[in-house]
Design an enzyme around this catalytic site. Structure first.
Site, PDB file in Angstrom:
ATOM      1  N   ARG A 174       0.836  -1.211   0.000  1.00 22.27           N
ATOM      2  CA  ARG A 174       0.000   0.000   0.000  1.00 22.27           C
ATOM      3  C   ARG A 174       0.867   1.255   0.000  1.00 22.27           C
ATOM      4  O   ARG A 174       0.567   2.235  -0.668  1.00 22.27           O
ATOM      5  CB  ARG A 174      -0.938  -0.025   1.200  1.00 22.27           C
ATOM      6  N   ASP A 203      -0.016  -6.774  -3.146  1.00 20.94           N
ATOM      7  CA  ASP A 203      -1.423  -6.462  -2.946  1.00 20.94           C
ATOM      8  C   ASP A 203      -1.918  -5.732  -4.187  1.00 20.94           C
ATOM      9  O   ASP A 203      -1.165  -5.525  -5.142  1.00 20.94           O
ATOM     10  CB  ASP A 203      -1.652  -5.642  -1.678  1.00 20.94           C
ATOM     11  N   HIS A 278      -6.458  -9.855  -4.015  1.00 21.71           N
ATOM     12  CA  HIS A 278      -5.491  -8.811  -3.653  1.00 21.71           C
ATOM     13  C   HIS A 278      -4.318  -8.813  -4.634  1.00 21.71           C
ATOM     14  O   HIS A 278      -3.159  -8.637  -4.234  1.00 21.71           O
ATOM     15  CB  HIS A 278      -4.982  -8.998  -2.214  1.00 21.71           C
ATOM     16  N   ASP A 342      -7.090 -14.267   1.439  1.00 20.61           N
ATOM     17  CA  ASP A 342      -8.207 -13.585   2.074  1.00 20.61           C
ATOM     18  C   ASP A 342      -9.002 -12.738   1.086  1.00 20.61           C
ATOM     19  O   ASP A 342      -8.507 -12.346   0.039  1.00 20.61           O
ATOM     20  CB  ASP A 342      -7.714 -12.697   3.224  1.00 20.61           C
ATOM     21  N   GLU A 343     -10.233 -12.463   1.458  1.00 26.09           N
ATOM     22  CA  GLU A 343     -11.112 -11.454   0.846  1.00 26.09           C
ATOM     23  C   GLU A 343     -11.251 -11.586  -0.672  1.00 26.09           C
ATOM     24  O   GLU A 343     -11.244 -10.591  -1.393  1.00 26.09           O
ATOM     25  CB  GLU A 343     -10.617 -10.046   1.223  1.00 26.09           C
ATOM     26  N   TRP A 409      -6.902 -13.877  11.811  1.00 26.60           N
ATOM     27  CA  TRP A 409      -6.999 -12.416  11.945  1.00 26.60           C
ATOM     28  C   TRP A 409      -8.408 -11.941  12.244  1.00 26.60           C
ATOM     29  O   TRP A 409      -8.604 -10.910  12.864  1.00 26.60           O
ATOM     30  CB  TRP A 409      -6.477 -11.734  10.678  1.00 26.60           C
ATOM     31  N   TYR A 434      -3.763  -5.474  15.386  1.00 25.46           N
ATOM     32  CA  TYR A 434      -3.735  -4.630  14.195  1.00 25.46           C
ATOM     33  C   TYR A 434      -3.214  -3.248  14.570  1.00 25.46           C
ATOM     34  O   TYR A 434      -3.932  -2.429  15.142  1.00 25.46           O
ATOM     35  CB  TYR A 434      -5.129  -4.569  13.553  1.00 25.46           C
ATOM     36  N   PHE A 435      -1.979  -2.996  14.211  1.00 24.79           N
ATOM     37  CA  PHE A 435      -1.334  -1.750  14.605  1.00 24.79           C
ATOM     38  C   PHE A 435      -1.676  -0.597  13.668  1.00 24.79           C
ATOM     39  O   PHE A 435      -1.174   0.514  13.836  1.00 24.79           O
ATOM     40  CB  PHE A 435       0.186  -1.933  14.687  1.00 24.79           C
ATOM     41  N   TRP A 484      -0.936  -2.753   8.513  1.00 26.66           N
ATOM     42  CA  TRP A 484      -1.417  -2.463   7.168  1.00 26.66           C
ATOM     43  C   TRP A 484      -1.170  -0.991   6.882  1.00 26.66           C
ATOM     44  O   TRP A 484      -1.357  -0.130   7.742  1.00 26.66           O
ATOM     45  CB  TRP A 484      -2.903  -2.820   7.051  1.00 26.66           C
TER      46      TRP A 484
END
Length: 773
Positions: A174, A203, A278, A342-343, A409, A434-435, A484
């Site tokens: 990202r 990603d 992704h 994922d997703e 997660w 999750y930071f 993320w």
């Protein structure tokens, strides 16, 4: 006699001077993070000097001492020698003890010699890191430190980690971070005895690793149109051919350097190559590996749903991925290869002839089973290379590949299910790990993804869930923080989000659960801040930030404000209205009660000086406080605020739209009437609103105020019109309408919603407090 007397006096003076210099250590002086499993403090200390030596047996032990030798070279200009024959005293001895577990160590410090025992490199390294933390904080300085005694207390430590996976995930897709920052992060992980760096290399928004067989992955996939001035979820879809200038990637030589450096710090680098979703950056590079084979661009920001995914029906897709993973595995010796998983929105799979044929041939009932087929097939390939596939907990759906490890997660459910099936798991629930979540009140923090995960909450994390059986618990490898990077554009911001939360996580994953508590941890964390200062780390001081829990008595309209921060028994002081916080602060003892418009300023004090951010909030007792509100358009059940009293209860919503103070409308205008009960002189009405375009919250396009003296016939007294503007920030604004002072019994307020977000979908209108003056 005179000669003898002089020498006796001189000896006494020397003895007294020596006593004055000798430091007596207490257990409170030992500020180690993570906390050792066993520690016994003894009398006396070991003092380092330029003649201190490392007594070693091999190059691996020499490598373990390099970091400490380098520190002394910087701060004291000493070149501490490594020898293979024991000196008479003043040395650090490293001895192999094969009876100790991997990463475990024993450390014995006495005034003449420091002895370290370990069975492998990591154990020796962690013992050296412990010595580093026992030394004065100035050991972390990047320049020469004069007139400093470098000593540590005599003690015995027997130490070993609770979990073998202690990790941090950096999302470099990202936002791309240069190799130098990755190397620096590896150093900082080792400092806290963390042993895993998970690199999210792929990603939708960027492909970050050179693959020689497929050069377009970095020629095309590593670059996107620069829209960094817009909110992540408010960026337009770039046109084909539009110039892409934001991005970057690691060459294979970069990766080799990162992996080699990590080895010298006991850190395993786990690569993540996402599949089947992704991967828009890969599809933009090679459209033929998608179902539609349609050219697409690398997204500049948020993308949902993720439909441009790899085609599960084409053999060429699997050939491509096997080629990619072969190059990746040649670069990364890691036992674990992360494939994401994922997703995946499988819309295209449902209509793709290749995918339908695959399902028919393999006897698969639906696209969930097709994803399971996809992951199982990749697992067979990865295991054929002697590696282990690991993926996010979605890989459980449709059936889990036999040798796979799960990274849980979405809470702990995935970890519970996988461990029940006999699979290893790494626990990394969003709630604690999750930071990219906020670590302090949103009003005081830089923009983040959402959620609230302060350092104290991280410290509450336990990878072993209470409901797990003993066998399930054995499958828990450990835990990991995930950063993320949608809202992390710089390395400075990355540091801010990682530190100090990573210190809390390091102790959770290393130290025995029965041997630690938040009340005992936080003083050590505050001591660590000094070390971070010397190291030049841009750590967050959010734990110092004052927060207020407010309650209003609906009958008397008295507000009660309770102040606190994350550190118990803190010295919080406050002032009311215009008093000087530095000179006139009042020690906070109990909740503050207000009955009139008041501004409160508060801060945490240390050594009689405020530290951290100053809390400041005005509680405005305006003319509509406590008055009845009738809603002509109903707010959403998802955001009810305080119900009927919300708009006139003095309490104001924060930038955290989940704080329970906001009322919201989606695709609809706000329209309400406030009953002032008696004719009241007014000249101004303000409407509090929010703009947070990422999740689709927009300022109103119009605010209009009407007055009435009978509650039936209303007359407009003013309006504000505004066009929708792109805004990358989270903002709260009062739209104020001023008019000629006049009496009224009723006020009608209409706030016009955007209704449809410019990027598609419904738009939210968030409102809190109608202020009447």
């Amino acid at each position: 006699m005179k000669f003898i007397f002089k020498h006796i006096v001189l000896a006494l003076v020397i003895t007294l001077m020596s006593c004055e210099k000798e430091k007596v250590f207490s257990i409170e002086d030992i500020q180690l993070i993570p906390k050792p499993a066993e520690l016994k403090l003894e009398n006396g200390s070991f003092q380092f000097n330029k003649n201190t030596k490392f007594f070693i047996n091999n190059d691996e032990q020499l490598q373990a001492t390099e970091m400490l030798a380098s520190r002394f070279n910087t701060v004291a200009n000493w070149n501490l020698e490594a020898v293979k024959k024991a000196p008479s005293s003043n040395y650090i001895q490293l001895t192999l003890n094969k009876d100790l577990a991997k990463e475990a160590y024993k450390l014995n410090v006495n005034s003449d010699v420091i002895k370290i025992e370990a069975s492998n490199f990591s154990g020796f390294l962690y013992a050296i890191e412990t010595i580093r933390q026992l030394l004065p904080a100035e050991i972390e300085s990047n320049k020469l430190v004069k007139n400093k005694t470098w000593e540590i207390p005599n003690l015995t430590i027997t130490d070993a980690p609770r979990f073998k996976w202690r990790g941090l995930m950096l999302d470099v897709s990202r936002h791309f971070f240069e190799k130098e920052y990755v190397l620096k992060t590896i150093d900082r992980l080792a400092y806290l005895k963390m042993n895993t760096l998970h690199l999210h290399l792929v990603d939708d928004q960027g492909w970050r690793i050179e693959i020689k067989k497929y050069p377009k992955l970095t020629e095309v996939g590593a670059w996107r149109v620069d829209q960094e001035n817009k909110p992540w979820n408010g960026r337009y879809t770039p046109k084909l051919g539009e110039k892409a200038t934001y991005g970057g990637f690691y060459t294979q030589e970069d990766i080799k350097e990162i992996v080699a450096y990590a080895k010298t710090r006991g850190v395993n680098v786990v690569p993540e190559i996402e599949m089947p979703a992704h991967v828009t950056s890969a599809i933009a590079s090679y459209p033929e590996f998608s179902c539609l084979e349609k050219p697409v661009t690398v997204p500049s920001g948020g993308l949902w749903p993720i439909t441009d995914i790899y085609c599960a029906g084409k053999e060429s897709t699997f050939e491509f991925l096997q080629d990619v993973l072969t190059e990746v595995m040649d670069l990364f010796p890691s036992k674990y290869i992360h494939v994401g998983g994922d997703e995946a929105t499988k819309t295209n799979w449902k209509t793709c002839e290749h995918c339908k044929k695959r399902m028919k041939t393999e006897g698969l009932h639906d696209v969930e089973e097709l994803q399971s087929y996809f992951i199982k097939r990749m697992e067979r390939f990865i295991s054929s290379k002697g590696r282990v596939l690991i993926g996010w907990d979605e890989i459980l759906e449709g059936g889990l590949a036999p040798g796979a490890t799960v990274m849980s997660w979405r809470g702990v459910k995935g970890g519970l299910e996988a461990s029940k099936q006999g699979h290893d798991v790494v626990m990394t629930p969003g709630s604690h790990c999750y930071f990219d979540h906020y670590q302090g009140p949103m009003d005081t923090e830089p923009i983040a993804w959402g959620g609230y995960t302060p350092v104290s909450k991280v410290y509450e994390f336990d990878p072993v869930v209470a409901s797990m059986t003993e066998d399930q618990a054995k499958h828990v490898l450990g835990g990991q923080a995930n950063l993320w990077a949608e809202y992390i554009p710089t390395t400075s911001q990355s540091e801010y989000m990682i530190f100090p939360r990573i210190a809390a996580l390091s102790e959770v994953l290393w130290s025995p659960k029965t041997n630690r508590s938040w009340n005992e941890f936080y003083p050590r964390l505050q001591a660590m801040f000094t070390r971070y200062d010397f190291q030049g780390i841009n750590y967050a001081k959010s734990a110092y930030t004052i927060t207020a829990k407010t309650q209003v008595n609906d009958t008397t309209n008295v507000i009660s404000i309770a102040l606190k921060n994350e550190f118990p028994n803190s010295d919080i002081r406050y002032t009311l209205n215009n008093s000087d916080l530095n000179k006139e602060a009042i020690p906070y003892k109990k909740p503050i009660e207000l009955k009139e418009t008041t501004t409160i300023k508060a801060a945490l004090f240390k050594d009689d000086k405020p530290v951290g951010k100053v809390f400041e909030k005005t509680f405005n007792y305006h003319k509509a406080v406590g008055k009845k509100v009738t809603y002509l358009s109903k707010y959403s059940d998802s955001y009810k605020g305080a119900g009927a009293s919300n708009m006139t209860n003095i309490l104001r919503g924060s930038k955290n739209f989940h704080d329970g103070q906001w009322q919201a409308w989606i695709g609809n205008d706000m329209e309400l009437i406030i009953d002032l009960e008696t004719p009241t002189e007014i000249s101004k009405v303000s409407v509090g609103t929010m703009d947070n375009q990422g999740p689709g919250i927009y300022y109103p396009t119009k605010v209009e105020v009407f007055l009435s003296n009978d509650g039936k016939t209303f007359k407009s007294v003013g309006a504000i019109d505004r066009a929708v503007k792109v805004n990358p920030n989270i903002e709260i604004k009062d739209f104020s309408i001023n008019f000629k002072s006049q009496k009224a019994t009723h006020i009608k307020v209409i706030a016009t919603s955007v209704k449809k977000a410019p990027t598609g979908g419904g738009a939210w209108l968030f409102v809190d407090e109608i202020v009447v003056e």
